[in-house]
Design an enzyme around this catalytic site. Structure first.
Site, PDB file in Angstrom:
ATOM      1  N   HIS A  58       2.787   3.214  -9.061  1.00 42.47           N
ATOM      2  CA  HIS A  58       2.633   1.777  -9.333  1.00 42.47           C
ATOM      3  C   HIS A  58       3.871   1.232 -10.053  1.00 42.47           C
ATOM      4  CE1 HIS A  58      -1.328   2.031  -7.783  1.00 42.47           C
ATOM      5  NE2 HIS A  58      -1.875   2.615  -8.818  1.00 42.47           N
TER       6      HIS A  58
ATOM      7  N   ARG B  34     -11.770   1.886  -9.104  1.00 42.49           N
ATOM      8  CA  ARG B  34     -10.896   3.052  -9.315  1.00 42.49           C
ATOM      9  C   ARG B  34     -11.139   3.632 -10.714  1.00 42.49           C
ATOM     10  NH1 ARG B  34      -5.141   2.369  -6.212  1.00 42.49           N
ATOM     11  NH2 ARG B  34      -6.084   1.889  -4.207  1.00 42.49           N
TER      12      ARG B  34
ATOM     13  N   ASP C 239       0.830  -1.203   0.000  1.00 41.52           N
ATOM     14  CA  ASP C 239       0.000   0.000   0.000  1.00 41.52           C
ATOM     15  C   ASP C 239       0.867   1.256   0.000  1.00 41.52           C
ATOM     16  OD1 ASP C 239      -2.304   1.475   0.010  1.00 41.52           O
ATOM     17  OD2 ASP C 239      -2.694   1.254   2.153  1.00 41.52           O
TER      18      ASP C 239
ATOM     19  N   GLU D 258     -12.279  -4.679  -4.984  1.00 43.47           N
ATOM     20  CA  GLU D 258     -12.723  -3.281  -4.838  1.00 43.47           C
ATOM     21  C   GLU D 258     -11.931  -2.328  -5.748  1.00 43.47           C
ATOM     22  OE1 GLU D 258     -12.077  -5.304  -2.193  1.00 43.47           O
ATOM     23  OE2 GLU D 258     -14.153  -5.608  -1.561  1.00 43.47           O
ATOM     24  N   ASN D 259     -10.703  -2.718  -6.125  1.00 45.99           N
ATOM     25  CA  ASN D 259      -9.889  -1.845  -6.994  1.00 45.99           C
ATOM     26  C   ASN D 259     -10.514  -1.623  -8.379  1.00 45.99           C
ATOM     27  OD1 ASN D 259      -6.653  -2.986  -5.721  1.00 45.99           O
ATOM     28  ND2 ASN D 259      -7.864  -1.220  -5.131  1.00 45.99           N
ATOM     29  N   TRP D 260     -11.464  -2.506  -8.763  1.00 45.29           N
ATOM     30  CA  TRP D 260     -12.148  -2.300 -10.059  1.00 45.29           C
ATOM     31  C   TRP D 260     -12.896  -0.969 -10.061  1.00 45.29           C
ATOM     32  CZ3 TRP D 260     -10.433  -5.076 -13.828  1.00 45.29           C
ATOM     33  CH2 TRP D 260     -10.096  -6.423 -13.652  1.00 45.29           C
TER      34      TRP D 260
ATOM     35  N   ASN E  49       1.352   3.359  -2.950  1.00 47.30           N
ATOM     36  CA  ASN E  49       1.914   3.786  -4.253  1.00 47.30           C
ATOM     37  C   ASN E  49       1.416   5.179  -4.640  1.00 47.30           C
ATOM     38  OD1 ASN E  49       2.943   1.229  -4.347  1.00 47.30           O
ATOM     39  ND2 ASN E  49       1.667   0.500  -6.028  1.00 47.30           N
TER      40      ASN E  49
ATOM     41  N   ARG F 134       1.705  -5.039   6.283  1.00 52.42           N
ATOM     42  CA  ARG F 134       1.039  -3.974   5.508  1.00 52.42           C
ATOM     43  C   ARG F 134       1.897  -2.720   5.560  1.00 52.42           C
ATOM     44  NH1 ARG F 134      -5.061  -2.352   4.502  1.00 52.42           N
ATOM     45  NH2 ARG F 134      -4.642  -0.658   3.074  1.00 52.42           N
TER      46      ARG F 134
ATOM     47  N   GLU G 276       0.726 -13.406  12.535  1.00 52.50           N
ATOM     48  CA  GLU G 276       1.256 -12.218  13.217  1.00 52.50           C
ATOM     49  C   GLU G 276       1.136 -11.056  12.236  1.00 52.50           C
ATOM     50  OE1 GLU G 276       2.276 -12.036  16.341  1.00 52.50           O
ATOM     51  OE2 GLU G 276       1.859 -14.166  16.624  1.00 52.50           O
TER      52      GLU G 276
ATOM     53  N   SER H  32      -7.320  -5.719  -5.739  1.00 56.16           N
ATOM     54  CA  SER H  32      -8.470  -6.262  -5.004  1.00 56.16           C
ATOM     55  C   SER H  32      -9.738  -6.148  -5.837  1.00 56.16           C
ATOM     56  CB  SER H  32      -8.663  -5.494  -3.691  1.00 56.16           C
ATOM     57  OG  SER H  32      -9.180  -4.206  -3.962  1.00 56.16           O
TER      58      SER H  32
HETATM   59  C1  FPP Z   1      -1.701   0.109  -3.436  1.00 56.38           C
HETATM   60  O1  FPP Z   1      -1.299   1.450  -3.443  1.00 56.38           O
HETATM   61  C2  FPP Z   1      -1.218  -0.628  -4.600  1.00 56.38           C
HETATM   62  C3  FPP Z   1      -1.977  -1.231  -5.559  1.00 56.38           C
HETATM   63  C4  FPP Z   1      -3.440  -1.208  -5.552  1.00 56.38           C
HETATM   64  C5  FPP Z   1      -1.381  -1.910  -6.707  1.00 56.38           C
HETATM   65  C6  FPP Z   1      -0.124  -2.696  -6.444  1.00 56.38           C
HETATM   66  C7  FPP Z   1       0.590  -2.898  -7.731  1.00 56.38           C
HETATM   67  C8  FPP Z   1       1.924  -2.887  -7.905  1.00 56.38           C
HETATM   68  C9  FPP Z   1       2.905  -2.752  -6.811  1.00 56.38           C
HETATM   69  C10 FPP Z   1       2.514  -2.990  -9.274  1.00 56.38           C
HETATM   70  C11 FPP Z   1       2.385  -4.282  -9.986  1.00 56.38           C
HETATM   71  C12 FPP Z   1       2.504  -5.488  -9.163  1.00 56.38           C
HETATM   72  C13 FPP Z   1       2.941  -6.691  -9.585  1.00 56.38           C
HETATM   73  C14 FPP Z   1       2.857  -7.839  -8.669  1.00 56.38           C
HETATM   74  C15 FPP Z   1       3.481  -6.928 -10.921  1.00 56.38           C
HETATM   75  P1  FPP Z   1      -2.424   2.567  -3.569  1.00 56.38           P
HETATM   76  O2  FPP Z   1      -2.604   2.896  -5.000  1.00 56.38           O
HETATM   77  O3  FPP Z   1      -3.655   2.128  -2.865  1.00 56.38           O
HETATM   78  O4  FPP Z   1      -1.730   3.764  -2.781  1.00 56.38           O
HETATM   79  P2  FPP Z   1      -2.430   4.894  -1.914  1.00 56.38           P
HETATM   80  O5  FPP Z   1      -3.124   4.194  -0.768  1.00 56.38           O
HETATM   81  O6  FPP Z   1      -1.292   5.734  -1.453  1.00 56.38           O
HETATM   82  O7  FPP Z   1      -3.377   5.623  -2.802  1.00 56.38           O
END
Ligand code: FPP
Length: 244
Positions: free
Chosen positions: A38, A72, A21, A68-70, A23, A185, A204, A66
Site C-alpha cells: 500500500h 479486511r 489493484d 467491502e474493504n472494511w 498492492n 483496472r 471503455e 471500498s
Molecule cells: C488494492 O490492492 C488496493 C487497495 C485496497 C488500497 C489502495 C490504496 C493505496 C494505493 C494507497 C493510498 C491511496 C491514496 C489515494 C492516498 P489489494 O490490497 O487488494 O491487492 P491484492 O489484490 O494483491 O491483495
C-alpha cells in the site's frame, strides 16, 4: 515517437477512473507485508495524478477503499486509514501548487473521525483549483450509493414522473462529475468490484497485468492510446459513427 506524443490531446478522455489493484500481491512477491504494498501504491498514485494533469485530463477517480474493504483484518484497515491521512496531509501543498482540486465520493461519514476531518480540510483548501479534480473513492460501493440515492429520492417526496436519468444521477455521490469515458483496472483481474456501476454504462474498459505499485506514467499513456484507437458507438452502427 514516444507513446506520450502519440496521444491525441484533442481526443483525451475527460474523466479516467482507476481500480488500483495488486498492492498485496506486489508485496507478497517481495516477501513483505501487504502494508508495504500500500505504501508503494502511493508512488503510483502520485505518478498517475501528475501524468493525467500534465496531459489535460479533467477528472481522475481512484478507488482507494471500498465498503467491502472494511472486512479486511483490523491491522490492515487501520494502516490504510493512517496512510490515507498521512498522504492527504503530505500532498495538499503539492495539489495546490499544481492547481488540482481534491474531491471524495462514498460513505465518507463512516471514515474514522481524523480521516474525515483531514479529508474535508484538504478538500476545503483545494476547492478553488481548476486544472484537474482528483476524486478519491473512500468507503465507496455502487450498491451502497444507488440505495442511498433511492432512499433520499423517496425521503424528498420526488414524484415518479419527475425521476429520469438526470435526476437520479444528481442523487449519486458523483453528482457534478461527468461519467468516465475510460475505466482502468490493474493486476490482471477482470472485475468491476462494485465500482461506479451506473456511471460506467458506456465507459471503455482497460485491463492491465501491471500490479498497482508498478503503474507509472507510461502505463497511463498506454491505456489512453488504446482507448483512442477504439470506436465508441453508443449503440449505433459503425457507419452512423463515421458519417458524423
Ligand atoms: C488494492 O490492492 C488496493 C487497495 C485496497 C488500497 C489502495 C490504496 C493505496 C494505493 C494507497 C493510498 C491511496 C491514496 C489515494 C492516498 P489489494 O490490497 O487488494 O491487492 P491484492 O489484490 O494483491 O491483495
Amino acid at each position: 515517437m514516444s507513446l506520450k506524443e502519440k496521444i491525441d490531446i484533442l481526443k483525451l478522455p475527460e474523466h479516467i477512473a482507476i481500480i488500483m489493484d495488486g498492492n498485496g500481491r506486489w508485496a507478497k512477491q517481495k516477501g513483505k507485508s501487504r502494508i508495504f504494498g500500500h505504501h508503494h501504491g502511493v508512488t503510483a498514485v502520485r505518478e498517475t495524478t501528475e501524468a493525467a494533469a500534465e496531459l489535460g485530463v479533467k477528472f481522475l477517480t481512484l478507488y482507494a477503499f471500498s465498503t467491502e474493504n472494511w472486512n479486511r483484518p483490523k491491522y490492515e484497515v487501520d494502516s490504510l486509514m493512517k496512510l490515507l491521512v498521512k498522504t492527504i496531509n503530505n500532498e495538499t501543498k503539492t495539489l495546490n501548487k499544481n492547481n488540482i482540486r481534491l474531491l471524495a465520493i462514498g460513505d465518507l461519514k463512516s471514515l474514522p473521525g481524523n480521516c474525515y476531518e483531514e479529508l474535508n480540510d484538504a478538500m476545503r483548501k483545494t476547492a478553488a483549483n481548476t486544472r484537474m479534480s482528483l476524486v478519491l473513492a473512500l468507503s465507496y460501493s455502487s450498491k451502497w450509493e444507488i440505495l442511498d440515492a433511492v432512499k433520499r429520492i423517496v425521503k424528498d417526496g420526488i414524484k415518479t414522473d419527475q425521476i429520469d436519468q438526470e435526476l437520479f444521477s444528481s442523487y449519486l455521490t458523483t453528482t457534478g462529475i461527468p461519467d468516465p469515458e475510460l475505466l482502468i483496472r490493474t493486476s490482471g483481474e477482470y472485475r468491476i468490484s462494485n465500482f461506479l456501476l451506473w456511471q460506467i454504462a458506456y465507459s471503455e474498459l482497460y485491463f492491465t497485468q501491471k500490479l498497482w505499485p508498478d503503474f507509472r506514467k507510461e502505463d497511463l499513456y498506454e491505456a489512453i492510446f488504446n482507448y483512442q484507437n477504439r470506436e465508441r458507438r453508443f449503440g449505433k452502427t459503425s457507419e452512423q459513427i463515421k458519417q458524423k
